[in-house]
Design a protein around this motif. Sequence first.
Motif: not given
Length: 302
Positions: A40, A55, A60-61, A82, A86-87, A89
């Motif tokens: 995060y 999101h 993602w973020s 995230d 995703f992202g 994470s």
Amino acid sequence: MRILRTPDHCFTSLPDWPYRPHYVDVPPMDGSSGRLRVHYVDEGPPRATPVLLLHGEPTWSYLYRHVIAGLVERGHRVVAPDLIGFGRSDKPAEQADHTFARHVAWMSHALFEGLNLRQVTLFGQDWGGMIGLRLLAEAPDRFSRAVLANTGLPTGDTAAPEHFLSWQRFAATTPVFDAGAIVELGTRRPVDRAVQAAYNAPFPDPTYQAGARVMPSLVPTTPDDPAADDQRRAWRAFKEFERPVLTAFSDGDPITRGGDEPFRKAFPAARRSAVAGAGHFLQEDAADRVVEVIASFVEETS
């Protein structure tokens, strides 16, 4: 549960992305003793009440990079996680590892048990709205207000539109799942190649894409869907949520056009705004307008 973690080097030198990563661990929710890492962003005054930016698929973020900057300039604390898969994470490697209930539980553990967020202003778009709304329904005392943008909370009791069923089929079967190209399809303006590459950064090869590919199929499209009863309970809970709610759908999103009306009927204190000139990913098309909508709403209802 086999877990993949995108290497850190995949996230270096991304355009307009100066934010330091933070992490919180959550249980895998499969009965095992392992842990999943949720990434995060946490920017702005740490003692300020948080604006939570959630999101959707397949982003993602990073989608909120300009919104984060704008809200911090307005004096807000911003938390942008995230989703699992995703992202930055962690990414469960099998599609069967991803369920609607698990994604809600993962975010609940991360945000409430891990970060202990309170007096939250929710901004949820796409899957961020669906998961955020389930969190609001299950833990309403954690939230001060909500802004809903280009999202929904289907129960499967009405027929899904054909364009959404086509998207489900595409996500499941396309030989190449290009997140950056998908984002550009959901905007009203071209997306720079370097920005498209940033949306693909979490997925260095197809083995990392189980969540991105399966998420569309987790949206209920039949009344007996595994998530349908939880969705119906959420809609009933909305009637009891008397804190401010704002729908801020964009005018150029063919996927969710008109989808704000059920929320305005369900929430007792709902009001309506709009984001002009934007497509599905309004954060890309109209970040300044998104910042203004959120910041003004918080200021007016505090």
